[in-house]
Design a protein around this motif. Structure first.
Motif, PDB file in Angstrom:
ATOM      1  N   GLU A 171      14.784  13.203  15.334  1.00  0.00           N
ATOM      2  CA  GLU A 171      15.850  13.974  15.984  1.00  0.00           C
ATOM      3  C   GLU A 171      17.149  13.939  15.181  1.00  0.00           C
ATOM      4  O   GLU A 171      17.969  14.848  15.288  1.00  0.00           O
ATOM      5  N   ASP A 172      17.336  12.883  14.384  1.00  0.00           N
ATOM      6  CA  ASP A 172      18.547  12.736  13.565  1.00  0.00           C
ATOM      7  C   ASP A 172      18.182  12.759  12.083  1.00  0.00           C
ATOM      8  O   ASP A 172      17.029  12.545  11.706  1.00  0.00           O
ATOM      9  N   THR A 173      19.165  12.984  11.251  1.00  0.00           N
ATOM     10  CA  THR A 173      18.934  12.938   9.805  1.00  0.00           C
ATOM     11  C   THR A 173      18.606  11.506   9.364  1.00  0.00           C
ATOM     12  O   THR A 173      19.017  10.536  10.001  1.00  0.00           O
ATOM     13  N   ILE A 174      17.879  11.382   8.261  1.00  0.00           N
ATOM     14  CA  ILE A 174      17.510  10.081   7.708  1.00  0.00           C
ATOM     15  C   ILE A 174      17.966  10.057   6.250  1.00  0.00           C
ATOM     16  O   ILE A 174      17.572  10.919   5.454  1.00  0.00           O
ATOM     17  N   SER A 175      18.785   9.078   5.883  1.00  0.00           N
ATOM     18  CA  SER A 175      19.324   8.986   4.523  1.00  0.00           C
ATOM     19  C   SER A 175      18.348   8.253   3.612  1.00  0.00           C
ATOM     20  O   SER A 175      17.920   7.126   3.923  1.00  0.00           O
ATOM     21  N   LEU A 176      18.009   8.862   2.510  1.00  0.00           N
ATOM     22  CA  LEU A 176      17.194   8.222   1.474  1.00  0.00           C
ATOM     23  C   LEU A 176      18.139   7.591   0.461  1.00  0.00           C
ATOM     24  O   LEU A 176      18.305   8.051  -0.677  1.00  0.00           O
ATOM     25  N   PRO A 203       6.206   6.568   0.346  1.00  0.00           N
ATOM     26  CA  PRO A 203       5.971   5.831   1.587  1.00  0.00           C
ATOM     27  C   PRO A 203       5.067   4.634   1.321  1.00  0.00           C
ATOM     28  O   PRO A 203       4.240   4.664   0.401  1.00  0.00           O
ATOM     29  N   TYR A 204       5.218   3.601   2.116  1.00  0.00           N
ATOM     30  CA  TYR A 204       4.365   2.418   1.933  1.00  0.00           C
ATOM     31  C   TYR A 204       4.352   1.580   3.202  1.00  0.00           C
ATOM     32  O   TYR A 204       5.199   1.717   4.087  1.00  0.00           O
ATOM     33  N   GLU A 208       6.938   1.849  13.028  1.00  0.00           N
ATOM     34  CA  GLU A 208       5.687   1.078  13.164  1.00  0.00           C
ATOM     35  C   GLU A 208       5.266   0.421  11.848  1.00  0.00           C
ATOM     36  O   GLU A 208       4.101   0.468  11.460  1.00  0.00           O
ATOM     37  N   GLY A 209       6.222  -0.173  11.119  1.00  0.00           N
ATOM     38  CA  GLY A 209       5.880  -0.894   9.897  1.00  0.00           C
ATOM     39  C   GLY A 209       5.703  -0.025   8.674  1.00  0.00           C
ATOM     40  O   GLY A 209       5.243  -0.510   7.640  1.00  0.00           O
ATOM     41  N   MET A 210       6.050   1.251   8.751  1.00  0.00           N
ATOM     42  CA  MET A 210       5.944   2.166   7.615  1.00  0.00           C
ATOM     43  C   MET A 210       7.348   2.449   7.086  1.00  0.00           C
ATOM     44  O   MET A 210       8.281   2.642   7.863  1.00  0.00           O
ATOM     45  N   TYR A 211       7.469   2.501   5.753  1.00  0.00           N
ATOM     46  CA  TYR A 211       8.775   2.620   5.110  1.00  0.00           C
ATOM     47  C   TYR A 211       8.718   3.620   3.957  1.00  0.00           C
ATOM     48  O   TYR A 211       7.645   3.900   3.403  1.00  0.00           O
ATOM     49  N   PHE A 212       9.884   4.128   3.582  1.00  0.00           N
ATOM     50  CA  PHE A 212      10.083   4.767   2.292  1.00  0.00           C
ATOM     51  C   PHE A 212      10.762   3.752   1.376  1.00  0.00           C
ATOM     52  O   PHE A 212      11.700   3.062   1.781  1.00  0.00           O
ATOM     53  N   LYS A 213      10.307   3.675   0.130  1.00  0.00           N
ATOM     54  CA  LYS A 213      11.010   2.900  -0.891  1.00  0.00           C
ATOM     55  C   LYS A 213      11.665   3.894  -1.841  1.00  0.00           C
ATOM     56  O   LYS A 213      11.000   4.760  -2.403  1.00  0.00           O
ATOM     57  N   VAL A 240       0.865  -1.173   0.000  1.00  0.00           N
ATOM     58  CA  VAL A 240       0.000   0.000   0.000  1.00  0.00           C
ATOM     59  C   VAL A 240       0.902   1.223   0.000  1.00  0.00           C
ATOM     60  O   VAL A 240       1.620   1.450   0.960  1.00  0.00           O
ATOM     61  N   ARG A 241       0.883   2.006  -1.067  1.00  0.00           N
ATOM     62  CA  ARG A 241       1.856   3.087  -1.185  1.00  0.00           C
ATOM     63  C   ARG A 241       1.188   4.436  -1.341  1.00  0.00           C
ATOM     64  O   ARG A 241       0.014   4.555  -1.688  1.00  0.00           O
TER      65      ARG A 241
END
Length: 655
Positions: free
Chosen positions: A539-544, A570-571, A554-559, A315-316
């Motif tokens: 609070e910290d950076t997130i690398s894509l 997001p999916y 909680e089970g949610m991600y970026f692809k 589900v995206r």
């Protein structure tokens, strides 16, 4: 005795009717953007003269993230004879799909032609003709290890069997079958450095009058002849459902779409007749695509695709190339109430620098809202989405103490005394007894077989037919309503005593949770708790990172696309059957998952060969999960038949 037999037969007939009413299918829904206004023409004008849906905003349509490939569009124009009020004019609804080239999951094979067809992935039997199609079953670069004499289940009845491995451990004899019938076989060698010779292509003739159609590709990675076992390792599988291939003609009809144009590399289908978007309806467009309209004076609708086949789906949300924001209209996983136009969740990225989401720039926010019970006489209740799951604030007004919603239903369920209605997650209702006058039923509520509460409910006119179970000490809160049950009818027969329930609502109070300001949700770890909202930041950076699944929480991600340009969405992943499967991190070794009672083995290098291993396709279809009815009827058809035979016996004996 004849009177007794007649009464018994009547009771059994009632039970049969009730049983069919109680059964329900498990359906998964993927929705597109929500359109809201007073007239079709007004909504079309607000969209710039054309409502347009493609894979970037309708998650059911096929989308290749790496190559940014889409094939399908669905548009609504104000053309044709016009589209006024809630009526789509003649030839104003257009579905179009085009053949495109995409990469095999097993990259050494290059690319292949595919075409989306009503939100399913199809392969043209001829790469330049869109009218002869077969559904894609499998496109995978996973490793599968099979022992000689065992079969690899490819889906839809297709299998590969490793017949034998030669004594030198350099060749394997494979056999391809459909529904147990031999199709083709091949001896494949892995002794040469030319890896192309390790690939077996099965070509068949007379597939919708086409010859030399490649229906299967298999790449054998390794062969092993051991003292105990002989095994073959496959890395690279591709399969089409040639047995159910189809030819599309210009006079074909697909639901409301019945004006077919066939081009060299495209299909375009329009509606010859007008389509009325009636209030509170599901109106089939074609091939499982529907319009879903609100039960509202406003004209509000979206397009959706329904899936009923068991499996894991993606589900995206809409595709982004930089900072972006998603809510329930652009991310189908988020909770949305179409009737009242209610949404609670929002995910926003305010700043990205060099493929990194800056500190405090990823913001997840959810607020408490009110929606109608499915059983409308119950009124309204507060709801709050939390990472694409539907939760209930147990105090009703604060967002930090939550319990997941299990059931909200206005379906009819009929149970016989002594039998239990399974509500899901271990909760049950049992009809203990019905009084001799058929006016009251004694119900008992349990969790994992342990008694929770009981009540005698009267259906006599003027009585309160609704039972509310209130419990104390739920996350330190008292008087929490955890269950609502409305008893519609009670029946005391000569053979059976039954109760009919219409109206059920249940929360998972046993697994309620309290959220604190120092909690962490994956990479979201800065929690703010308001009077009626939660807001969580990074609070910290997130690398894509390119070609990665990046955990949000909680089970949610970026692809993220495997491309030089940043492209991502997001999916979440869900399965038919209310079981959510969390995809592994890229550095994490996949483990065995159990879905719907069947062990599903995720293939990995070095896995011990297992009979009946089922490969998982490399592309999963995106979906949205609607709340599903997990209850089972309180009696079986078999028992009804036994009772009927008993009636026949009594009648014959009396005669």
């Amino acid at each position: 005795m004849k009177r007794f037999a007649a009464l018994s037969l009547a009771a059994l007939m009632i039970l049969t009717v009730f049983a069919s009413a109680a059964s329900a299918a498990n359906v998964v829904e993927i929705r597109g953007p929500v359109y809201n206004g007073t007239t079709i023409s007004g909504i079309v004008d607000a969209e710039g003269g054309l409502i347009s849906m493609d894979a970037t905003n309708f998650a059911a349509f096929y989308y290749d993230l790496d190559d940014n490939v889409t094939t399908e569009t669905l548009t609504i124009a104000s053309g044709g004879t016009g589209a006024n009020n809630n009526v789509i004019g003649e030839k104003a609804l257009t579905y179009r799909t085009e053949i495109n080239e995409i990469d095999f999951e097993y990259e050494p094979w290059g690319n292949y032609s595919m075409i989306g067809f009503f939100a399913e992935k199809y392969i043209p039997l001829k790469p330049t003709s869109a009218d002869k199609l077969a559904k894609l079953i499998l496109d995978s670069d996973d490793k599968y290890t099979i022992r000689t004499g065992e079969q690899l289940d490819l889906g839809e009845g297709y299998t590969i069997e490793a017949k034998q491995v030669d004594v030198d451990g350099e060749k394997v004899w494979l056999e391809f079958s459909k529904d147990g019938e031999f199709i083709d076989d091949e001896i494949i060698s892995v002794s040469t450095s030319n890896t192309s010779s390790n690939t077996w292509e099965v070509e068949l003739d007379d597939i919708q009058d086409e010859d030399d159609v490649v229906v299967l590709r298999v790449h054998v990675n390794q062969v092993f002849q051991g003292a105990v076992d002989s095994i073959a390792q496959i890395e690279g599988l591709w399969l089409i459902d040639y047995a159910n291939a189809m030819t599309i003609d210009s006079d074909d009809e697909f639901g409301k779409l019945d004006d077919v144009s066939i081009g060299d590399d495209y299909l375009e289908i329009k509606n010859e007749d007008t389509i009325t978007l009636s209030r509170d309806k599901e109106i089939e467009i074609g091939q499982g695509l529907f319009f879903k309209t609100a039960d509202s004076s406003a004209l509000r609708f979206y397009v959706m695709k329904e899936y009923t086949e068991p499996g894991t789906y993606e589900v995206r949300g809409k595709v982004a190339t930089g900072p972006a924001s998603w809510n329930a209209t652009s991310f189908a996983a988020f909770f949305y109430d179409l009737k009242d136009n209610v949404q609670t969740e929002n995910l926003t990225i305010t700043s990205i620098t060099d493929r990194k989401i800056d500190k405090n720039s990823l913001i997840y926010r959810s607020t408490i809202q009110e929606v109608d019970f499915d059983y409308e006489p119950f009124g309204k209740y507060p709801v709050m989405g939390l990472f694409a799951e539907k939760y209930i604030p147990i105090t009703g007004t604060t967002p930090d103490k939550l319990a997941k919603l299990i059931l909200d239903s206005d379906d009819k369920y009929t149970i016989r005394t002594g039998e239990q209605l399974d509500l899901g997650e271990g909760y049950t209702i049992e009809a203990k007894q019905v009084d001799v006058d058929g006016e009251k039923v004694w119900l008992e509520f349990s969790k994992d077989g342990e008694f929770i509460d009981d009540e005698i409910i009267s259906v006599v006119s003027g009585s309160n037919n609704t039972w509310e179970v209130e419990l104390d000490d739920i996350q330190d809160e008292d008087d929490v309503v955890v269950l609502r049950v409305h008893v519609n009818q009670v029946f005391q027969g000569a053979v059976d005593s039954i109760a009919q329930i219409e109206g059920l609502w249940l929360i998972d109070y046993a697994n309620a949770r309290t959220i604190d300001s120092d909690d962490e949700f994956g990479d979201l770890d800065d929690v703010s708790i308001g009077d009626d909202y939660l807001e969580i930041k990074n609070e910290d950076t997130i690398s894509l990172t390119r070609d990665k699944k990046v955990a949000i929480g909680e089970g949610m991600y970026f692809k993220v696309a495997d491309a030089s340009q940043l492209r991502y969405y997001p999916y979440i992943e869900v399965t038919v059957g209310n079981e959510t499967v969390t995809p592994p991190d890229d550095d994490e070794v996949p483990t065995n998952n159990t879905t719907n009672g069947t062990e599903e083995v995720t293939p990995t290098e070095g896995v011990t060969p297992t009979e009946g291993v089922t490969p998982t396709p490399g592309e999963t279809e995106p979906v949205e999960t609607e709340p599903t009815d997990n209850t089972t009827p309180g009696f079986g058809v078999v028992l009804g038949l036994v009772g009927l035979l008993a009636v026949v016996y009594l009648v014959r004996r009396n005669n």
